[in-house]
Motif scaffolding. Structure first.
Motif, mmCIF file in Angstrom:
data_model
loop_
_atom_site.group_PDB
_atom_site.id
_atom_site.type_symbol
_atom_site.label_atom_id
_atom_site.label_comp_id
_atom_site.label_asym_id
_atom_site.label_seq_id
_atom_site.Cartn_x
_atom_site.Cartn_y
_atom_site.Cartn_z
ATOM 1 N N THR A 120 0.816 -1.225 0.000
ATOM 2 C CA THR A 120 0.000 0.000 0.000
ATOM 3 C C THR A 120 0.846 1.270 0.000
ATOM 4 O O THR A 120 0.308 2.348 0.215
ATOM 5 N N GLY A 121 2.148 1.137 -0.237
ATOM 6 C CA GLY A 121 3.036 2.298 -0.181
ATOM 7 C C GLY A 121 2.921 3.187 -1.398
ATOM 8 O O GLY A 121 2.016 3.032 -2.241
ATOM 9 N N PRO A 122 3.847 4.146 -1.543
ATOM 10 C CA PRO A 122 3.779 5.107 -2.651
ATOM 11 C C PRO A 122 3.742 4.454 -4.026
ATOM 12 O O PRO A 122 2.988 4.894 -4.898
ATOM 13 N N TRP A 123 4.544 3.406 -4.244
ATOM 14 C CA TRP A 123 4.578 2.774 -5.562
ATOM 15 C C TRP A 123 3.274 2.042 -5.846
ATOM 16 O O TRP A 123 2.784 2.044 -6.970
ATOM 17 N N ALA A 124 2.696 1.429 -4.827
ATOM 18 C CA ALA A 124 1.394 0.783 -4.999
ATOM 19 C C ALA A 124 0.329 1.815 -5.359
ATOM 20 O O ALA A 124 -0.530 1.569 -6.218
ATOM 21 N N GLN A 125 0.387 2.975 -4.708
ATOM 22 C CA GLN A 125 -0.605 4.017 -4.951
ATOM 23 C C GLN A 125 -0.413 4.688 -6.305
ATOM 24 O O GLN A 125 -1.380 4.966 -7.017
ATOM 25 N N MET A 126 0.852 4.959 -6.679
ATOM 26 C CA MET A 126 1.149 5.713 -7.892
ATOM 27 C C MET A 126 1.068 4.868 -9.158
ATOM 28 O O MET A 126 0.723 5.380 -10.230
ATOM 29 N N ALA A 128 -5.070 0.576 8.271
ATOM 30 C CA ALA A 128 -5.665 1.835 7.803
ATOM 31 C C ALA A 128 -5.293 2.154 6.352
ATOM 32 O O ALA A 128 -6.181 2.443 5.528
ATOM 33 N N PRO A 129 -4.010 2.104 5.976
ATOM 34 C CA PRO A 129 -3.681 2.368 4.576
ATOM 35 C C PRO A 129 -4.275 1.326 3.622
ATOM 36 O O PRO A 129 -4.623 1.647 2.479
ATOM 37 N N THR A 130 -4.397 0.094 4.093
ATOM 38 C CA THR A 130 -4.984 -0.950 3.254
ATOM 39 C C THR A 130 -6.434 -0.615 2.934
ATOM 40 O O THR A 130 -6.865 -0.690 1.773
ATOM 41 N N LYS A 131 -7.176 -0.239 3.966
ATOM 42 C CA LYS A 131 -8.584 0.100 3.754
ATOM 43 C C LYS A 131 -8.720 1.337 2.871
ATOM 44 O O LYS A 131 -9.584 1.396 1.984
ATOM 45 N N GLU A 132 -7.868 2.314 3.098
ATOM 46 C CA GLU A 132 -7.948 3.552 2.321
ATOM 47 C C GLU A 132 -7.699 3.287 0.838
ATOM 48 O O GLU A 132 -8.445 3.774 -0.027
ATOM 49 N N LEU A 133 -6.654 2.497 0.521
ATOM 50 C CA LEU A 133 -6.349 2.213 -0.879
ATOM 51 C C LEU A 133 -7.434 1.350 -1.508
ATOM 52 O O LEU A 133 -7.874 1.612 -2.637
ATOM 53 N N ALA A 134 -7.888 0.340 -0.785
ATOM 54 C CA ALA A 134 -8.934 -0.540 -1.315
ATOM 55 C C ALA A 134 -10.220 0.235 -1.570
ATOM 56 O O ALA A 134 -10.861 0.073 -2.625
ATOM 57 N N ASP A 135 -10.600 1.079 -0.629
ATOM 58 C CA ASP A 135 -11.839 1.847 -0.782
ATOM 59 C C ASP A 135 -11.768 2.780 -1.987
ATOM 60 O O ASP A 135 -12.782 3.005 -2.675
ATOM 61 N N SER A 136 -10.600 3.335 -2.252
ATOM 62 C CA SER A 136 -10.473 4.284 -3.364
ATOM 63 C C SER A 136 -10.663 3.607 -4.721
ATOM 64 O O SER A 136 -10.941 4.282 -5.716
ATOM 65 N N TYR A 137 -10.529 2.267 -4.767
ATOM 66 C CA TYR A 137 -10.733 1.534 -6.022
ATOM 67 C C TYR A 137 -11.938 0.598 -5.957
ATOM 68 O O TYR A 137 -12.171 -0.174 -6.892
ATOM 69 N N GLY A 138 -12.671 0.677 -4.870
ATOM 70 C CA GLY A 138 -13.876 -0.128 -4.740
ATOM 71 C C GLY A 138 -13.621 -1.621 -4.680
ATOM 72 O O GLY A 138 -14.417 -2.424 -5.184
ATOM 73 N N VAL A 139 -12.491 -2.010 -4.067
ATOM 74 C CA VAL A 139 -12.157 -3.426 -3.947
ATOM 75 C C VAL A 139 -12.063 -3.782 -2.462
ATOM 76 O O VAL A 139 -12.096 -2.918 -1.588
ATOM 77 N N ARG A 140 -11.909 -5.059 -2.200
ATOM 78 C CA ARG A 140 -11.887 -5.538 -0.813
ATOM 79 C C ARG A 140 -10.540 -5.292 -0.159
ATOM 80 O O ARG A 140 -9.487 -5.483 -0.781
ATOM 81 N N ALA A 141 -10.547 -4.869 1.084
ATOM 82 C CA ALA A 141 -9.342 -4.769 1.901
ATOM 83 C C ALA A 141 -9.194 -6.062 2.692
ATOM 84 O O ALA A 141 -10.087 -6.439 3.458
ATOM 85 N N TYR A 142 -8.092 -6.741 2.510
ATOM 86 C CA TYR A 142 -7.829 -8.013 3.189
ATOM 87 C C TYR A 142 -6.896 -7.790 4.377
ATOM 88 O O TYR A 142 -5.864 -7.118 4.246
ATOM 89 N N ASP A 143 -7.241 -8.389 5.518
ATOM 90 C CA ASP A 143 -6.315 -8.351 6.654
ATOM 91 C C ASP A 143 -5.543 -9.654 6.787
ATOM 92 O O ASP A 143 -4.644 -9.772 7.623
ATOM 93 N N ASP A 144 -5.874 -10.630 5.950
ATOM 94 C CA ASP A 144 -5.204 -11.935 5.953
ATOM 95 C C ASP A 144 -4.686 -12.197 4.536
ATOM 96 O O ASP A 144 -5.471 -12.346 3.594
ATOM 97 N N SER A 172 11.379 7.655 -23.240
ATOM 98 C CA SER A 172 10.033 7.123 -23.425
ATOM 99 C C SER A 172 9.000 8.151 -22.987
ATOM 100 O O SER A 172 9.209 8.898 -22.022
ATOM 101 N N THR A 173 7.896 8.169 -23.699
ATOM 102 C CA THR A 173 6.777 9.029 -23.329
ATOM 103 C C THR A 173 5.749 8.278 -22.492
ATOM 104 O O THR A 173 4.768 8.853 -22.052
ATOM 105 N N GLU A 174 5.995 6.981 -22.268
ATOM 106 C CA GLU A 174 5.060 6.147 -21.521
ATOM 107 C C GLU A 174 5.203 6.359 -20.020
ATOM 108 O O GLU A 174 6.310 6.449 -19.493
ATOM 109 N N SER A 175 4.096 6.385 -19.312
ATOM 110 C CA SER A 175 4.115 6.466 -17.856
ATOM 111 C C SER A 175 4.375 5.095 -17.262
ATOM 112 O O SER A 175 4.251 4.058 -17.938
ATOM 113 N N ALA A 176 4.711 5.085 -15.974
ATOM 114 C CA ALA A 176 4.894 3.810 -15.277
ATOM 115 C C ALA A 176 3.598 3.018 -15.268
ATOM 116 O O ALA A 176 3.614 1.782 -15.347
ATOM 117 N N VAL A 177 2.460 3.697 -15.184
ATOM 118 C CA VAL A 177 1.169 3.004 -15.181
ATOM 119 C C VAL A 177 0.958 2.274 -16.499
ATOM 120 O O VAL A 177 0.579 1.092 -16.530
#
Length: 295
Positions: free
Chosen positions: A8-14, A37-53, A245-250
């Motif tokens: 859930t760090g910067p690279w996961a988010q970016m 907390a960061p897991t839930k925040e990132l998951a919620d922003s993409y409408g996917v499930r946050a897993y604690d396991d 390159s003109t391509e983004s990391a995404v």
């Protein structure tokens, strides 16, 4: 293909989360992180499930993308392979040869596909240039300068990364340079020399199986005005330079997802699979040994 994200760090988010959510043939279903907390925040922003396991996530998906420190990535990659998950990994594959070899053995034992994300290998302009130069003959020498300002600029999101602080440019940007040079000049038969420079800067000399030699200058502490990446080849065909390159990391990660799907569907290993990641790790470890001996 149902895919989950580990990290859930910067690279996961970016990069990772946007790429997984935009990929037309990947079903992004969930996120696992080491902090709730960061897991839930990132998951919620993409409408996917946050897993604690993490094992619950592995049981629900066909593949995982990993955006975690190398040591954690290596451990969880083995675990994911054993669960039957295909692997979209990041560089470096692992911080030690032993850990990287364990990932390769896990992949082979489980029969899953693997792709390690070396950015230049998944950007159209640079990928095409690498393929063109690999097909050419008579390369005499190569020069790679991969200079970042992670530790010298202000507000870089990766500046506080503990593993980057510990391992430095050799392990962070070294894989990028090797991913360009090795397919063109051939495997590195040996690291002929390694010397430290200012900050975390290192200078390497490689002897390649194709008969050429190369020099690498790697840094995360370059002045911001001096940052950038250059690869130059000289040989019988003349002089050529890696294009920008003109391509983004995404976008590049989306192409890496394509590579994983193809490898999983055909059973043919990708050029940037875990085995290639292991070879890069072996070269980095050899260079690290020389550097430690010179200090």
């Amino acid at each position: 293909m149902r895919i989950g994200l580990l990290g859930t760090g910067p690279w996961a988010q970016m990069a990772h989360a946007p790429a997984l959510s935009r990929h037309g043939d990947l079903d992004f279903v969930g996120v696992w992180g080491r902090r709730a907390a960061p897991t839930k925040e990132l998951a919620d922003s993409y409408g996917v499930r946050a897993y604690d396991d993490v094992d619950a996530l592995l049981a629900d998906v066909d593949a995982v993308a990993v955006a975690l420190p190398p040591a954690v990535q290596a451990e969880l990659a083995v675990r994911a392979a054993r669960a039957g998950c295909h692997l979209l990994l990041d560089k470096p594959l692992a911080p030690t040869v032993e850990q990287a070899r364990a990932v390769v053995e896990g992949v082979e034992a489980a029969g899953v596909a693997s792709v390690v994300f070396f950015t230049a290998r998944f950007q159209p302009e640079t990928e095409a240039w690498i393929s063109e130069q690999a097909a050419a003959q008579g390369w005499f020498t190569g020069r790679a300068q991969w200079l970042g300002a992670v530790f010298s600029g202000d507000g870089n999101p990766f500046a506080d990364s503990p593993w980057r602080r510990e391992k430095g440019a050799l392990w962070d940007v070294g894989p990028h340079a090797l991913s360009v040079l090795l397919p063109v000049l051939g495997d590195a038969r040996r690291v002929a020399a390694a010397a430290p420079g200012p900050g975390d800067t290192v200078h390497l000399v490689l002897d390649h199986a194709g008969g050429a030699s190369s020099t690498l200058t790697l840094s995360l502490t370059a002045p911001p005005a001096a940052a950038g990446a250059t690869v130059e080849l000289r040989g019988a065909a003349g002089v050529t330079v890696l294009p920008e390159s003109t391509e983004s990391a995404v976008s590049a990660l989306i192409r890496a997802g394509d590579g994983l799907l193809t490898a999983a569907g055909t059973g043919n290993a990708h050029a940037c699979d875990a085995a290639f990641g292991l070879r890069v790790t072996e070269i980095l470890a050899e260079a690290e040994g020389l550097l430690n001996g010179s200090r």
